[in-house]
Design a protein around this motif. Structure first.
Motif, mmCIF file in Angstrom:
data_model
loop_
_atom_site.group_PDB
_atom_site.id
_atom_site.type_symbol
_atom_site.label_atom_id
_atom_site.label_comp_id
_atom_site.label_asym_id
_atom_site.label_seq_id
_atom_site.Cartn_x
_atom_site.Cartn_y
_atom_site.Cartn_z
ATOM 1 N N LYS A 1 0.851 -1.602 -14.757
ATOM 2 C CA LYS A 1 1.380 -1.605 -13.400
ATOM 3 C C LYS A 1 1.157 -3.002 -12.799
ATOM 4 O O LYS A 1 0.087 -3.735 -13.266
ATOM 5 C CB LYS A 1 0.598 -0.852 -12.309
ATOM 6 C CG LYS A 1 0.663 0.658 -12.417
ATOM 7 C CD LYS A 1 -0.047 1.412 -11.234
ATOM 8 C CE LYS A 1 -1.424 1.002 -10.918
ATOM 9 N NZ LYS A 1 -2.073 1.621 -9.975
ATOM 10 N N TYR A 2 2.322 -3.910 -12.583
ATOM 11 C CA TYR A 2 2.406 -5.229 -12.392
ATOM 12 C C TYR A 2 2.665 -5.231 -10.779
ATOM 13 O O TYR A 2 3.489 -4.508 -10.147
ATOM 14 C CB TYR A 2 3.393 -6.101 -12.873
ATOM 15 C CG TYR A 2 2.831 -6.450 -14.285
ATOM 16 C CD1 TYR A 2 2.228 -7.756 -14.305
ATOM 17 C CD2 TYR A 2 2.671 -5.818 -15.499
ATOM 18 C CE1 TYR A 2 1.877 -8.375 -15.685
ATOM 19 C CE2 TYR A 2 2.447 -6.341 -16.599
ATOM 20 C CZ TYR A 2 1.994 -7.391 -16.634
ATOM 21 O OH TYR A 2 1.260 -7.915 -17.951
ATOM 22 N N LEU A 3 2.095 -6.108 -10.047
ATOM 23 C CA LEU A 3 2.485 -6.615 -8.847
ATOM 24 C C LEU A 3 3.067 -7.961 -8.971
ATOM 25 O O LEU A 3 2.421 -8.858 -9.257
ATOM 26 C CB LEU A 3 1.037 -6.720 -7.794
ATOM 27 C CG LEU A 3 1.430 -7.018 -6.152
ATOM 28 C CD1 LEU A 3 2.519 -6.075 -5.953
ATOM 29 C CD2 LEU A 3 0.161 -7.290 -5.555
ATOM 30 N N VAL A 4 4.139 -8.014 -8.778
ATOM 31 C CA VAL A 4 5.006 -9.308 -9.164
ATOM 32 C C VAL A 4 5.846 -9.931 -7.846
ATOM 33 O O VAL A 4 6.387 -9.370 -7.205
ATOM 34 C CB VAL A 4 6.198 -8.894 -9.913
ATOM 35 C CG1 VAL A 4 7.037 -10.150 -10.725
ATOM 36 C CG2 VAL A 4 5.609 -8.077 -11.377
ATOM 37 N N VAL B 1 0.851 -1.323 0.054
ATOM 38 C CA VAL B 1 0.051 -0.111 0.061
ATOM 39 C C VAL B 1 0.682 1.152 -0.223
ATOM 40 O O VAL B 1 0.519 2.084 -0.858
ATOM 41 C CB VAL B 1 -0.899 0.020 1.318
ATOM 42 C CG1 VAL B 1 -1.663 1.334 1.438
ATOM 43 C CG2 VAL B 1 -2.137 -1.055 0.934
ATOM 44 N N GLU B 2 1.902 1.377 0.847
ATOM 45 C CA GLU B 2 2.860 2.423 0.692
ATOM 46 C C GLU B 2 3.714 2.661 -0.619
ATOM 47 O O GLU B 2 3.556 3.809 -1.047
ATOM 48 C CB GLU B 2 3.966 2.152 1.871
ATOM 49 C CG GLU B 2 3.720 2.228 3.243
ATOM 50 C CD GLU B 2 4.946 1.919 4.084
ATOM 51 O OE1 GLU B 2 6.034 2.071 3.624
ATOM 52 O OE2 GLU B 2 4.671 1.317 5.060
ATOM 53 N N LEU B 3 4.052 1.506 -1.184
ATOM 54 C CA LEU B 3 4.427 1.728 -2.590
ATOM 55 C C LEU B 3 3.381 2.177 -3.777
ATOM 56 O O LEU B 3 3.851 3.096 -4.534
ATOM 57 C CB LEU B 3 5.294 0.197 -3.102
ATOM 58 C CG LEU B 3 6.218 -0.019 -2.184
ATOM 59 C CD1 LEU B 3 6.746 -1.385 -2.723
ATOM 60 C CD2 LEU B 3 7.495 0.708 -2.435
ATOM 61 N N ASP B 4 2.186 1.607 -3.470
ATOM 62 C CA ASP B 4 1.290 2.130 -4.286
ATOM 63 C C ASP B 4 0.804 3.468 -4.209
ATOM 64 O O ASP B 4 0.523 4.338 -5.102
ATOM 65 C CB ASP B 4 0.061 1.380 -4.226
ATOM 66 C CG ASP B 4 -1.178 1.644 -5.211
ATOM 67 O OD1 ASP B 4 -1.087 1.573 -6.287
ATOM 68 O OD2 ASP B 4 -2.319 1.810 -4.730
ATOM 69 N N LYS B 5 0.939 3.934 -3.008
ATOM 70 C CA LYS B 5 0.801 5.649 -2.801
ATOM 71 C C LYS B 5 1.767 6.522 -3.441
ATOM 72 O O LYS B 5 1.772 7.428 -4.068
ATOM 73 C CB LYS B 5 0.644 5.916 -1.184
ATOM 74 C CG LYS B 5 -0.778 5.537 -0.608
ATOM 75 C CD LYS B 5 -0.575 5.688 0.815
ATOM 76 C CE LYS B 5 -2.210 5.353 1.570
ATOM 77 N NZ LYS B 5 -2.090 5.171 2.950
ATOM 78 N N ARG C 1 -8.359 -4.710 -7.009
ATOM 79 C CA ARG C 1 -8.859 -3.620 -6.553
ATOM 80 C C ARG C 1 -8.006 -2.147 -6.879
ATOM 81 O O ARG C 1 -8.780 -1.102 -7.055
ATOM 82 C CB ARG C 1 -8.796 -3.488 -4.915
ATOM 83 C CG ARG C 1 -9.826 -4.289 -4.434
ATOM 84 C CD ARG C 1 -10.296 -4.268 -2.769
ATOM 85 N NE ARG C 1 -8.865 -3.999 -2.343
ATOM 86 C CZ ARG C 1 -8.056 -5.171 -1.507
ATOM 87 N NH1 ARG C 1 -8.625 -6.229 -1.733
ATOM 88 N NH2 ARG C 1 -7.104 -4.738 -0.904
ATOM 89 N N ASN C 2 -6.661 -2.402 -7.427
ATOM 90 C CA ASN C 2 -6.049 -1.201 -7.517
ATOM 91 C C ASN C 2 -5.325 -1.002 -8.957
ATOM 92 O O ASN C 2 -4.386 -0.235 -8.965
ATOM 93 C CB ASN C 2 -4.832 -1.295 -6.468
ATOM 94 C CG ASN C 2 -5.160 -1.029 -5.017
ATOM 95 O OD1 ASN C 2 -5.845 -0.080 -4.604
ATOM 96 N ND2 ASN C 2 -5.385 -2.010 -4.129
ATOM 97 N N ASP D 1 -3.842 -11.138 0.367
ATOM 98 C CA ASP D 1 -4.522 -11.495 -1.126
ATOM 99 C C ASP D 1 -3.818 -10.586 -2.024
ATOM 100 O O ASP D 1 -4.662 -9.668 -2.404
ATOM 101 C CB ASP D 1 -5.747 -11.871 -0.944
ATOM 102 C CG ASP D 1 -6.226 -12.642 -2.174
ATOM 103 O OD1 ASP D 1 -5.899 -12.460 -3.191
ATOM 104 O OD2 ASP D 1 -7.423 -13.096 -2.075
ATOM 105 N N ALA D 2 -2.642 -10.845 -2.861
ATOM 106 C CA ALA D 2 -2.224 -10.104 -3.801
ATOM 107 C C ALA D 2 -3.025 -10.045 -4.851
ATOM 108 O O ALA D 2 -3.169 -9.027 -5.569
ATOM 109 C CB ALA D 2 -0.882 -10.723 -4.185
#
Length: 166
Positions: free
Chosen positions: A110-113, A94-98, A134-135, A127-128
């Motif tokens: 944007k990828y969450l890897v 969440v910090e990195l997303d902000k 959601r994001n 739950d990645a």
């Protein structure tokens, strides 16, 4: 040939550099060598549906280098937020997303890897997949050690960029 900027984000020792080396150099560095500041990689994809090149900025996860993040993110077209399943907390993601929301000028992708999939951590801390949905992230689990899903990840990126508007 169009050039795209890709930036990796994540904590120290999450596998960012190994992921990039697996893609750019098709090798795995088994010894942990921390990134000092940033590392750079370039890979041309002349056989993509429309030829392109990825300029890859692999940022250190050391908090000392956090002041580099806004400048690196400002013109990135692709952002990979790397984490280790079972070790990285949702609050850190969440910090990195902000940071991305505040500093990036609407990246194309944007990828969450999830890195280090070969280590088989027992349980995810969050739950990645749901976080990604959601994001506005795409989500994939990878392993640079055995190259699991590395080619899939970058083929997806290259194909999506090839058909993006200039």
């Amino acid at each position: 040939m169009r050039h795209f900027k890709l930036v990796t984000l994540g904590d120290e020792d999450t596998g960012k550099t190994c992921l990039i080396k697996a893609y750019c150099e098709e090798r795995f560095e088994g010894k942990y060598i921390p990134t000092i500041g940033l590392d750079y990689g370039l890979r041309a994809e002349p056989n993509a549906p429309k030829p392109l090149a990825l300029n890859i900025f692999d940022l250190s996860g050391d908090p000392f280098f956090a002041p580099l993040l806004p400048e690196m993110l400002s013109d990135a077209q692709v952002i990979l937020v790397c984490y280790v399943p079972g070790l990285t907390s949702e609050s850190r993601i969440v910090e990195l997303d902000k940071l991305i929301q505040t500093n990036a000028n609407k990246p194309i992708l944007k990828y969450l890897v999830g890195c280090k999939k070969d280590l088989h951590f027992t349980r995810e801390k969050f739950d990645a997949q749901k976080f990604s949905e959601r994001n506005g992230y795409l989500h994939l689990l990878t392993s640079a050690r055995d190259h699991r899903s590395v080619k899939i990840l970058f083929k997806q990126i290259v194909d999506k960029l090839a058909f993006s508007k200039p």
